[in-house]
Design a protein around this motif. Sequence first.
Motif, mmCIF file in Angstrom:
data_model
loop_
_atom_site.group_PDB
_atom_site.id
_atom_site.type_symbol
_atom_site.label_atom_id
_atom_site.label_comp_id
_atom_site.label_asym_id
_atom_site.label_seq_id
_atom_site.Cartn_x
_atom_site.Cartn_y
_atom_site.Cartn_z
ATOM 1 N N ASN A 1 -5.655 6.779 -2.505
ATOM 2 C CA ASN A 1 -5.030 5.379 -2.517
ATOM 3 C C ASN A 1 -5.851 4.189 -2.600
ATOM 4 O OD1 ASN A 1 -2.435 6.577 -2.083
ATOM 5 N ND2 ASN A 1 -2.340 6.441 0.196
ATOM 6 N N PRO A 2 -6.928 4.065 -2.103
ATOM 7 C CA PRO A 2 -7.792 3.109 -2.381
ATOM 8 C C PRO A 2 -7.919 2.814 -3.780
ATOM 9 C CG PRO A 2 -8.680 3.955 -0.574
ATOM 10 C CD PRO A 2 -7.680 5.124 -0.891
ATOM 11 N N THR B 1 -4.819 1.683 -5.506
ATOM 12 C CA THR B 1 -4.694 0.019 -5.158
ATOM 13 C C THR B 1 -5.316 -0.803 -5.998
ATOM 14 O OG1 THR B 1 -3.976 0.664 -2.758
ATOM 15 C CG2 THR B 1 -4.897 -1.401 -3.400
ATOM 16 N N LEU B 2 -6.754 -0.390 -6.283
ATOM 17 C CA LEU B 2 -7.900 -1.000 -6.951
ATOM 18 C C LEU B 2 -7.348 -0.916 -8.527
ATOM 19 C CD1 LEU B 2 -10.653 -2.573 -7.230
ATOM 20 C CD2 LEU B 2 -11.558 -0.311 -7.458
ATOM 21 N N GLY C 1 -2.533 -1.374 -8.061
ATOM 22 C CA GLY C 1 -1.987 -2.231 -7.208
ATOM 23 C C GLY C 1 -1.439 -1.484 -6.050
ATOM 24 N N ALA C 2 -1.282 -2.012 -4.817
ATOM 25 C CA ALA C 2 -0.840 -1.258 -3.817
ATOM 26 C C ALA C 2 0.678 -0.735 -3.763
ATOM 27 C CB ALA C 2 -1.026 -2.179 -2.504
ATOM 28 N N ASN C 3 1.461 -1.551 -4.699
ATOM 29 C CA ASN C 3 3.036 -1.115 -4.771
ATOM 30 C C ASN C 3 3.041 0.056 -5.545
ATOM 31 O OD1 ASN C 3 1.893 -2.773 -6.785
ATOM 32 N ND2 ASN C 3 3.862 -3.053 -7.764
ATOM 33 N N TYR C 4 2.175 0.592 -6.193
ATOM 34 C CA TYR C 4 2.025 2.088 -6.969
ATOM 35 C C TYR C 4 1.431 3.121 -6.195
ATOM 36 C CZ TYR C 4 2.967 -0.879 -11.122
ATOM 37 O OH TYR C 4 3.336 -1.585 -12.115
ATOM 38 N N CYS C 5 1.365 2.951 -4.914
ATOM 39 C CA CYS C 5 0.729 3.969 -4.033
ATOM 40 C C CYS C 5 2.104 4.513 -3.168
ATOM 41 C CB CYS C 5 -0.094 3.324 -3.085
ATOM 42 S SG CYS C 5 -1.734 2.898 -3.647
#
Length: 385
Positions: free
Chosen positions: A338-339, A342-343, A346-350
């Motif tokens: 997940n990190p 996010t990097l 983006g966080a919305n793709y987790c």
Amino acid sequence: MATILNMVETRTEKSVRNAKVALIFYLVQILLGFFSRKAFFDYLGSEILGLNTTVANLLGFLNLAELGIGTSVGYFLYKPLFEKDHEKINEIVSLQGWLYRKIAYFMLGVSAILMVFFPLIFAKSPLSLWYSYSTFGVLLFSSMLGYFFNYRQIVLNADQKGYKIQIVVQGFVVVKTIIQILGITYSAFPYVFWIVVELLSAVITSFLLHRLLKKEYSWLKGNVACGKSYLKKYPEVLKKTKQAFFHKMGGVILSQSSPLVIYAFTSLSIVALYGNYLLIVSKVGALMGAIFNSTGAAVGNLVASNDRKRIIDVFWELSDSRMCISTICILCLFYLTNPLITLWLGANYCLGKDFLLLFRFFVKFGGTSSIVNKESWLSVVCFLP
């Protein structure tokens, strides 16, 4: 004794060479894979990316018909390659070509029936149906080239020259991926550009493989028309195919069905998000493959020497090593996936941590990728005298 030691050194040198080439292309492709997926999301959208994943898995189910033949034929090539028996190699390759052609005709028939139901299968998708048909058609065409023309590359793999296939095939994949990234970024019709490049690359790769085989084995002549007659001469091929099939079937069904099940209950966008996790796992699996799979032909060559004790010793040494390293990889994936996404995107793709926990168990015990895949070793056990 000196001869045996020299043979072992040769096997080791070839295995190391195969591993080095596979590792280099792995590092290049993992870098390009992240860039290409980012470009795909930005310029084509999650729906098209999810559609590609779903269509590829539909085709993956059709490829179940092949499971085991390549492994079985590869095993029967080890001894004649060891003895340089060109006549026997040609007969076995001819038999493989005949079997592959039967599978290809079966896949074409089932594919024609499947495409009739595309309006029903992709009813939830907001995309036009031509996206589904064109994607499936190009992927099916690429698969057919393998069944009709590229099947002879198995001789290179069995002869521990898989690195040459890597240089030709993966080298061109790198070029293709760069062209596609640039194309979908700057083209006015990005998806059309992507699909055309995919089609052309399949044809060019097939041609390059044909030239490579002709250069390496000028005596290799696959006579498909006589393949059926060789089935009577080598009945063990089908027997070993069935044994290898059941070792491989479960993991393939599980990995191919998951995106289809997700699409059935959600949407193509969720399939695309799930594909991010599959991509990361597949890249880690590719790393494991680069390290361990290069030893497969070496063990096959060892099997041809009939040194049963050494075969068993090497089998367990490498299997234990793979399981130990894979367990470490699974733990790292749980905490870092997940990190990384996010990097990267983006966080919305987790997806949630509950999903991630279940997915890690799925990878560990379901065989989603080659992280814990021991099929090449299991097949060797099947073929022990």
